[in-house]
Design a protein around this motif. Structure first.
Motif, short mmCIF file in Angstrom:
data_model
loop_
_atom_site.label_atom_id
_atom_site.label_comp_id
_atom_site.label_asym_id
_atom_site.label_seq_id
_atom_site.Cartn_x
_atom_site.Cartn_y
_atom_site.Cartn_z
N LYS A 49 -46.65 68.25 -59.18
CA LYS A 49 -46.32 67.55 -60.39
C LYS A 49 -44.86 66.82 -60.16
N GLU A 50 -44.00 67.49 -59.15
CA GLU A 50 -42.68 66.74 -58.69
C GLU A 50 -42.97 65.93 -58.06
N LYS A 53 -43.99 62.85 -59.95
CA LYS A 53 -42.81 62.33 -60.93
C LYS A 53 -42.38 61.31 -59.95
N ASN A 56 -43.96 58.14 -59.76
CA ASN A 56 -43.49 57.19 -60.59
C ASN A 56 -41.89 56.62 -60.67
#
Length: 131
Positions: A49-50, A53, A56
């Motif tokens: 998930k990091e 991020k 993005n």
């Protein structure tokens, strides 16, 4: 007095047999290994998930024309990806150890239950005369 035991293997030092007699301590360690493997898998998902991020943030920084900042975010994303893979590797190894330990516990239980069973064997001459 501590130096007298240096170099000798002490199983209770590792916590395998320190929680009780027999396989109870081993079963506790088995549960701890399974929980540790699940925790490592969760950590891997967090790292992924990091990484997403960071991807993005790289896109946002490139859209704004800030290539230096985008490079830093990309570096962080790569580190998170490697960290995720490492967590998964450790989880698989931990699960393998837990599986081997589980087999050992089951084998120990079967062996102890088999030792409690007494078999009746008739004498050999009786077997030969019966046929």
């Amino acid at each position: 007095r501590e130096y007298a035991t240096m170099g000798k293997s002490n199983p209770s030092m590792f916590g395998l047999f320190s929680k009780g007699s027999g396989s109870k301590g081993i079963e506790d360690e088995l549960m701890n290994l399974k929980l540790a493997a699940k925790q490592l898998q969760r950590e891997s998902k967090k790292s992924e998930k990091e990484m997403d991020k960071s991807k993005n943030l790289v896109r946002q920084a490139l859209d704004k024309g800030k290539t230096d900042i985008a490079r830093e975010y990309a570096t962080m994303g790569i580190l998170h990806k490697k960290q995720s893979a490492e967590y998964l590797r450790l989880a698989v190894r931990t699960e393998a150890v837990a599986a081997k330990l589980e087999i050992a516990v089951k084998t120990q239980k079967v062996t102890s239950s088999m030792s409690q069973v007494s078999f009746f064997h008739p004498p050999l001459p009786t077997l030969l005369t019966a046929y």
